[in-house]
Design a protein around this motif. Structure first.
Motif, PDB file in Angstrom:
ATOM      1  N   UNK A   9      -5.090   9.802   2.879  1.00  0.00           N
ATOM      2  CA  UNK A   9      -6.770   8.981   3.116  1.00  0.00           C
ATOM      3  C   UNK A   9      -7.049   8.284   2.130  1.00  0.00           C
ATOM      4  N   UNK A  10      -6.408   8.079   0.842  1.00  0.00           N
ATOM      5  CA  UNK A  10      -7.184   6.811   0.404  1.00  0.00           C
ATOM      6  C   UNK A  10      -6.490   5.799   0.775  1.00  0.00           C
ATOM      7  N   UNK A  11      -5.324   5.741   0.613  1.00  0.00           N
ATOM      8  CA  UNK A  11      -4.304   4.915   1.298  1.00  0.00           C
ATOM      9  C   UNK A  11      -4.641   3.999   2.589  1.00  0.00           C
ATOM     10  N   UNK A  12      -4.910   5.188   3.733  1.00  0.00           N
ATOM     11  CA  UNK A  12      -5.692   4.584   4.894  1.00  0.00           C
ATOM     12  C   UNK A  12      -6.919   3.884   4.855  1.00  0.00           C
ATOM     13  N   UNK A  13      -7.556   4.285   3.959  1.00  0.00           N
ATOM     14  CA  UNK A  13      -8.837   3.916   2.708  1.00  0.00           C
ATOM     15  C   UNK A  13      -8.921   2.640   3.123  1.00  0.00           C
ATOM     16  N   UNK A  14      -8.060   2.246   2.054  1.00  0.00           N
ATOM     17  CA  UNK A  14      -7.761   0.974   0.815  1.00  0.00           C
ATOM     18  C   UNK A  14      -6.923  -0.012   1.783  1.00  0.00           C
ATOM     19  N   UNK A  15      -6.052   0.552   3.238  1.00  0.00           N
ATOM     20  CA  UNK A  15      -5.649  -0.547   4.072  1.00  0.00           C
ATOM     21  C   UNK A  15      -6.026  -1.304   4.118  1.00  0.00           C
ATOM     22  N   UNK A  16      -7.815  -1.307   4.602  1.00  0.00           N
ATOM     23  CA  UNK A  16      -9.193  -1.499   5.639  1.00  0.00           C
ATOM     24  C   UNK A  16      -9.213  -3.087   4.451  1.00  0.00           C
ATOM     25  N   UNK A  17      -8.766  -2.910   3.541  1.00  0.00           N
ATOM     26  CA  UNK A  17      -9.275  -4.469   3.028  1.00  0.00           C
ATOM     27  C   UNK A  17      -7.665  -5.326   2.911  1.00  0.00           C
ATOM     28  N   UNK A  18      -6.788  -4.746   3.278  1.00  0.00           N
ATOM     29  CA  UNK A  18      -5.157  -5.821   3.475  1.00  0.00           C
ATOM     30  C   UNK A  18      -5.480  -6.240   4.755  1.00  0.00           C
ATOM     31  N   UNK A  19      -6.048  -7.076   5.053  1.00  0.00           N
ATOM     32  CA  UNK A  19      -6.707  -8.401   5.847  1.00  0.00           C
ATOM     33  C   UNK A  19      -6.036  -9.415   6.500  1.00  0.00           C
ATOM     34  N   UNK A  20      -5.542  -9.781   5.282  1.00  0.00           N
ATOM     35  CA  UNK A  20      -5.084 -11.410   4.224  1.00  0.00           C
ATOM     36  C   UNK A  20      -6.225 -12.019   4.515  1.00  0.00           C
ATOM     37  N   UNK A  21      -6.946 -11.904   3.985  1.00  0.00           N
ATOM     38  CA  UNK A  21      -8.379 -12.577   4.335  1.00  0.00           C
ATOM     39  C   UNK A  21      -9.122 -13.199   2.201  1.00  0.00           C
ATOM     40  N   UNK A  22      -9.076 -14.175   1.738  1.00  0.00           N
ATOM     41  CA  UNK A  22      -8.803 -14.418   0.154  1.00  0.00           C
ATOM     42  C   UNK A  22     -10.777 -13.923  -0.168  1.00  0.00           C
ATOM     43  N   UNK A  23     -11.614 -13.928   0.456  1.00  0.00           N
ATOM     44  CA  UNK A  23     -12.553 -13.260   0.233  1.00  0.00           C
ATOM     45  C   UNK A  23     -12.520 -11.763   0.009  1.00  0.00           C
ATOM     46  N   UNK A  24     -11.512 -10.604   0.781  1.00  0.00           N
ATOM     47  CA  UNK A  24     -11.724  -9.687   1.025  1.00  0.00           C
ATOM     48  C   UNK A  24     -11.080  -9.181  -0.703  1.00  0.00           C
ATOM     49  N   UNK A  25     -10.071  -9.787  -0.515  1.00  0.00           N
ATOM     50  CA  UNK A  25      -9.172  -9.426  -2.429  1.00  0.00           C
ATOM     51  C   UNK A  25      -9.988  -9.905  -2.932  1.00  0.00           C
ATOM     52  N   UNK A  26     -10.812 -11.253  -3.001  1.00  0.00           N
ATOM     53  CA  UNK A  26     -11.659 -10.803  -4.175  1.00  0.00           C
ATOM     54  C   UNK A  26     -13.044 -10.646  -4.292  1.00  0.00           C
TER      55      UNK A  26
END
Length: 428
Positions: free
Chosen positions: A394-411
């Protein structure tokens, strides 16, 4: 001393617990169920281990512990009673069994009963003598059965045999010798040891000794009946096997017959040549301190009628068995039909297996199922490996939401991490 509310002595308790262990080891009544199932193994294993050494270890234990048992009449009485019950129980069951090896297996169980009640009446040396002679003829019967099974290409049901006396002449002779010895036919090894057990029980001159002698005589008759049933249905009468043509049955090679020859010699002569050494008037010189007798063994005269009773029953059982199992089988079939409750009772081995299934197996399965479903699956797995793995997933699925490839998500993630770190440092 008081043990579970019963007044007893320490030596009696020691003997009783030793005997319970011996009961399991030597397949006595109620602890016997493993022995017929163990016959599923290879026939040489049955012959070398089950007939001669392993199952007789319980008898040997009781005999070697005679310095203890001699001081506990209660334990000796229990040994006698259990031996009597086992002897007649196994003999009655063997009467209706159809698997050739299981008939011999129940025969082993019955003979072990003889050995135990011999020890129970204080005739330890006679118990060892029967153990000694029994090893020859019972191993002979097991290996002879193996030779028959080999000839019929792994067929073990005696109802699917018959009519191979001329095709298996050597096996026939060896099985005949083994059967004669087992039944206690005069002057073969079983005659000297089995009749000695009955005679020493009679010489005990007690109520229990007389009961044991009576049961011994009746069991000897039953033994003779089921032994000749096996022999006649295997070698005589019509050929009944539809899977293996008669001309394809063949005698075993010498590699298999050689041990049978040696065992046959022992089955014929062991009783005669060793009776004086094992159970004669001066047998104490042979046993010395191996066996302890608190009281001197009686060698009183025995009435002639009692001496000839068992051999006579054994001899007349031969034509009786041939008539009922070969010449006129309709009588036996009619008896089965008219007495089906008794026949089924014996065929199902006194329903001991079903009783154990009800008392022990099903409750154990229910308890095991409860702990498996509620304990293993419901608690240990739920909150242990399965729960942890689900949480991580579940945690990895939630964390996967932020793996979009956009810089602002990582920031954004980095800012969250920095905020958590600063909060931690400020609080500490």
């Amino acid at each position: 001393m008081v043990f579970f509310g019963f007044e007893t002595t320490l030596i009696t308790l020691i003997c009783l617990f030793l005997f319970i262990g011996a009961m399991g080891k030597s397949a006595q009544f109620l602890l016997h169920t493993w022995l017929p199932d163990a016959m599923e193994g290879p026939t040489p294993v049955s012959a070398l281990i089950h007939a001669a050494t392993m199952v007789t270890a319980g008898v040997f234990l009781v005999v070697r512990c005679s310095p203890l048992f001699e001081y506990s009449q209660t334990a000796l009485n229990l040994v006698t009673i259990v031996g009597m019950i086992t002897a007649i129980f196994a003999a009655s069951v063997a009467l209706v069994q159809n698997d050739i090896k299981k008939i011999v297996a129940y025969s082993t169980c019955s003979q072990l009963g003889y050995m135990f009640f011999a020890a129970g009446v204080g005739a330890y040396h006679v118990a060892m003598f029967h153990l000694f002679t029994h090893a020859f003829f019972k191993a002979l019967l097991f290996l002879g059965s193996g030779s028959v099974i080999h000839a019929f290409k792994d067929e073990q049901d005696i109802r699917n045999m018959g009519g191979v006396r001329k095709k298996l002449p050597y096996t026939y002779v060896f099985m005949l010798i083994g059967t004669l010895a087992l039944t206690g036919f005069p002057f073969l090894s079983g005659f000297y040891s089995k009749d000695a057990i009955i005679e020493f029980a009679y010489l005990k001159n007690s109520s229990l000794g007389n009961y044991a002698a009576t049961i011994g005589i009746f069991t000897a008759f039953l033994t003779s009946i089921y032994s000749w049933r096996l022999f006649f249905k295997t070698f005589h009468g019509p050929y009944n096997n539809s899977k293996v043509p008669l001309n394809e049955t063949h005698e075993s090679p010498f590699l298999m017959l050689g041990p049978l020859l040696l065992l046959a010699i022992g089955a014929i002569f062991a009783g005669y040549f060793f009776k004086t050494t094992f159970i004669g008037h001066h047998s104490n010189e042979f046993w010395q301190s191996s066996i302890f007798f608190l009281n001197e063994i009686k060698h009183d005269p025995i009435p002639l009628w009692f001496l000839i009773l068992t051999p006579v029953l054994v001899v007349i059982s031969i034509p009786i068995s041939y008539y009922y199992f070969i010449s006129n089988t309709k009588i036996v079939e009619e008896f089965k039909n008219t007495n089906s409750p008794l026949y089924n009772f014996l065929l199902n081995k006194w329903y001991i297996d079903e009783l154990y299934e009800l008392l022990f197996v099903k409750p154990a399965k229910k308890i095991g199922s409860f702990f498996w479903k509620k304990g293993d699956l419901g608690f240990i797995d739920r909150f242990g490996p399965d729960g942890i793995s689900k949480l991580i997933k579940k945690l990895s699925n939630k964390a996967g939401i932020f793996q979009t490839g956009f810089i602002y998500d990582y920031a954004f993630v980095m800012l969250i991490g920095l905020s958590i770190l600063l909060t931690y440092l400020i609080l500490n």
